[in-house]
Design a protein around this motif. Structure first.
Motif, mmCIF file in Angstrom:
data_model
loop_
_atom_site.group_PDB
_atom_site.id
_atom_site.type_symbol
_atom_site.label_atom_id
_atom_site.label_comp_id
_atom_site.label_asym_id
_atom_site.label_seq_id
_atom_site.Cartn_x
_atom_site.Cartn_y
_atom_site.Cartn_z
ATOM 1 N N GLY A 97 23.234 12.464 -25.716
ATOM 2 C CA GLY A 97 23.864 11.439 -25.344
ATOM 3 C C GLY A 97 24.457 11.135 -23.999
ATOM 4 N N ASN A 98 24.301 12.057 -23.190
ATOM 5 C CA ASN A 98 24.741 12.153 -21.561
ATOM 6 C C ASN A 98 23.951 11.827 -20.765
ATOM 7 O OD1 ASN A 98 27.730 12.768 -22.548
ATOM 8 N ND2 ASN A 98 26.878 14.660 -22.992
ATOM 9 N N LEU A 99 24.044 11.087 -19.766
ATOM 10 C CA LEU A 99 22.982 10.812 -18.837
ATOM 11 C C LEU A 99 22.812 11.985 -17.762
ATOM 12 C CD1 LEU A 99 21.411 8.582 -17.197
ATOM 13 C CD2 LEU A 99 23.210 8.111 -15.711
ATOM 14 N N ALA A 100 21.340 12.285 -17.985
ATOM 15 C CA ALA A 100 21.223 13.622 -17.364
ATOM 16 C C ALA A 100 20.278 13.660 -16.136
ATOM 17 C CB ALA A 100 20.579 14.576 -18.167
ATOM 18 N N GLY A 101 19.758 12.160 -16.093
ATOM 19 C CA GLY A 101 18.782 11.999 -14.720
ATOM 20 C C GLY A 101 17.976 10.795 -14.815
ATOM 21 N N GLN A 102 17.637 10.275 -13.720
ATOM 22 C CA GLN A 102 16.955 8.919 -13.587
ATOM 23 C C GLN A 102 15.782 9.079 -12.611
ATOM 24 O OE1 GLN A 102 20.548 6.935 -12.121
ATOM 25 N NE2 GLN A 102 20.509 5.694 -13.980
ATOM 26 N N ALA A 103 14.807 8.295 -12.976
ATOM 27 C CA ALA A 103 13.365 8.255 -12.333
ATOM 28 C C ALA A 103 12.855 6.989 -12.344
ATOM 29 C CB ALA A 103 12.607 9.310 -12.666
ATOM 30 N N VAL A 104 12.205 6.499 -11.140
ATOM 31 C CA VAL A 104 11.382 5.435 -11.151
ATOM 32 C C VAL A 104 9.950 5.681 -10.780
ATOM 33 C CG1 VAL A 104 11.051 3.470 -9.434
ATOM 34 C CG2 VAL A 104 13.349 4.105 -9.725
ATOM 35 N N ALA A 105 9.159 5.094 -11.667
ATOM 36 C CA ALA A 105 7.640 5.448 -11.613
ATOM 37 C C ALA A 105 7.013 4.633 -10.426
ATOM 38 C CB ALA A 105 7.157 4.683 -12.861
ATOM 39 N N THR A 106 6.022 5.441 -9.672
ATOM 40 C CA THR A 106 5.366 4.728 -8.579
ATOM 41 C C THR A 106 3.982 3.775 -9.350
ATOM 42 O OG1 THR A 106 3.917 7.013 -8.501
ATOM 43 C CG2 THR A 106 5.885 6.451 -7.098
ATOM 44 N N GLY A 107 3.065 3.540 -8.397
ATOM 45 C CA GLY A 107 1.968 2.783 -9.052
ATOM 46 C C GLY A 107 2.370 1.409 -9.721
ATOM 47 N N GLY A 108 1.563 1.090 -10.666
ATOM 48 C CA GLY A 108 1.765 0.092 -11.592
ATOM 49 C C GLY A 108 1.220 -1.035 -11.018
ATOM 50 N N ASP A 109 0.890 -2.184 -12.036
ATOM 51 C CA ASP A 109 0.476 -3.585 -11.631
ATOM 52 C C ASP A 109 1.622 -4.322 -11.100
ATOM 53 O OD1 ASP A 109 -1.712 -2.376 -13.064
ATOM 54 O OD2 ASP A 109 -1.839 -3.761 -14.667
ATOM 55 N N THR A 110 1.064 -5.476 -10.453
ATOM 56 C CA THR A 110 2.025 -6.355 -9.755
ATOM 57 C C THR A 110 1.382 -7.687 -10.009
ATOM 58 O OG1 THR A 110 2.352 -4.839 -7.765
ATOM 59 C CG2 THR A 110 3.142 -7.319 -7.594
ATOM 60 N N VAL A 111 2.204 -8.739 -10.496
ATOM 61 C CA VAL A 111 2.190 -9.890 -10.602
ATOM 62 C C VAL A 111 2.901 -10.725 -9.638
ATOM 63 C CG1 VAL A 111 2.355 -11.852 -12.154
ATOM 64 C CG2 VAL A 111 1.882 -9.747 -13.152
ATOM 65 N N THR A 112 2.243 -11.747 -8.658
ATOM 66 C CA THR A 112 3.100 -12.339 -7.639
ATOM 67 C C THR A 112 2.864 -13.770 -8.207
ATOM 68 O OG1 THR A 112 2.160 -10.701 -5.850
ATOM 69 C CG2 THR A 112 3.146 -12.880 -5.373
#
Length: 398
Positions: A97-112
């Motif tokens: 129940g306690n925030l222990a970490g954060q992360a952002v994924a690289t890559g992925g698709d892009t819709v412009t």
């Protein structure tokens, strides 16, 4: 990081997932949906398709002794040509129940998306990985909250110790429907949207049907809520109807009655809270439609402005003040025969004085601090002792 030979890959199935209506097996992974397929088939609006596929409130939940966790994901990020870039989605890791970490994924698709031409270009990208390490070796409950602001396909889950489904906490399920503010627009991360914060403070299990730009009293949304398991329900009505300039007062009132009637078909006595819009100066007394402020965009800032004429209220055009008055009257009328139906004025969550201290950065959406303020106030008012969605309300229902 632990030895790669020690890693275990665990299939991602519904036993590890919470917060979605259903899951679609795609070419590359498992895609959570917050509206079922039959509901999605009834509306071809690309805004709705985007919003319901963004997994606000959806999370992986499991028990493990692992000290490291990896999740492969495929994000779909949307870019609007000529507009300031939106922040990438964040994955929140909670341990017991306690925030222990954060992360952002690289890559992925892009819709412009080009708003001027109405065209969209989809570019495929690689699968990315979010990694959390340095966790305690003890047995613990791990939650990975998926980004609330980008579509996310789940590809693989790896840990350096076995994974088991989490134990049922026995918490009441709170089903909430609302606009982009409930969806989490401008919140810092998925576990800090105001509904997520309110759920944690209130000790309830969140099922978030906040749909950016799409809280429009759609019948299929009401039917989806009717058919969902829920112990407590709230619906936040107002802002999207005004800024879309979707209907007049003559259509609005019967539509609210119909929406509530449909929910009551599946939940005849469930505590149900109708919530009006928070304070939003540009739409308090000015009808929609809402538009981008071109001058701000040219300066690299995103702001909105109302384009209606206040005098049009006499012809039935909707504003936030009109809707608040009408909602209060509708709930008062129905509550005579429905003692588990309640009304909450959204100004109690964020009012004129709050705007003076914590203004809406783009004139429409609250920032991270305001999400916390709204979440704390909702938890106190709705889930607190004697509140309309409190444990006492469940006892009265039974």
């Amino acid at each position: 990081m632990p030895d790669r030979n020690e890693w275990i890959t665990t299939p991602i199935g519904t036993d590890l997932l919470r917060g979605a209506a259903e899951y679609e097996r795609t070419e590359r992974g498992l895609l959570p949906h917050r509206l079922p397929a039959w509901a999605r088939a009834q509306c071809a609006d690309p805004q709705l398709a985007m919003a319901e596929s963004q997994p606000s409130g959806v999370r992986l939940v499991f028990r493990t002794d692992a000290t490291a966790v990896e999740l492969d994901v495929l994000a779909t990020r949307r870019v609007h040509a000529g507009m300031p870039p939106r922040p990438d989605g964040v994955h929140d890791l909670l341990v017991d129940g306690n925030l222990a970490g954060q992360a952002v994924a690289t890559g992925g698709d892009t819709v412009t998306v080009d708003l001027a031409s109405g065209t969209a270009e989809h570019r495929r990208g690689p699968v990315g990985t979010v990694t959390f390490s340095g966790l305690s070796a003890r047995t613990k409950e791990v939650e990975i909250w998926l980004p609330h602001n980008e579509t996310t396909e789940l590809v693989a889950l790896r840990t350096n110790a076995p994974v088991l489904p989490a134990q049922d906490r026995g918490q009441p399920v709170w089903l909430h429907h609302g606009s982009s503010i409930s969806h989490g627009s401008n919140a810092a991360s998925p576990s800090t949207t105001w509904p997520a914060l309110a759920a944690m403070l209130g000790g309830v299990e969140l099922l978030n049907l906040g749909l950016g730009g799409s809280a429009l009293l759609d019948p299929f949304t009401a039917r989806a809520m009717r058919d969902s398991h829920a112990d407590l329900i709230s619906v936040k009505i107002g802002i999207n109807l005004v800024n879309a300039d979707l209907m007049r007062l003559r259509a609005f009132s019967p539509a609210v009655h119909g929406f509530l009637d449909t929910i009551r078909e599946g939940h005849p006595t469930t505590p149900l809270l109708v919530v009006s819009a928070i304070h939003c100066p540009v739409q308090e007394d000015t009808p929609g439609p809402l538009a981008f402020d071109v001058g701000s965009l040219s300066a690299g800032k995103l702001r909105f402005r109302a384009t209606g004429d206040p005098s049009e209220r006499a012809a039935g055009k909707l504003t936030l003040t009109v809707i608040r008055d009408e909602l209060a009257g509708i709930v008062a009328q129905r509550a005579a025969d429905d003692p588990n139906l309640h009304y909450l004025d959204g100004l109690k969550l964020y009012g004129e004085k709050d705007f003076a201290e914590l203004p809406l950065p783009d004139e429409l959406h609250p920032d991270a601090a305001t999400h916390r303020l709204i979440g704390e106030r909702f938890a106190e008012i709705a889930f607190g002792e004697g509140g309309p969605l409190s444990v006492d309300s469940l006892r009265s229902e039974s």
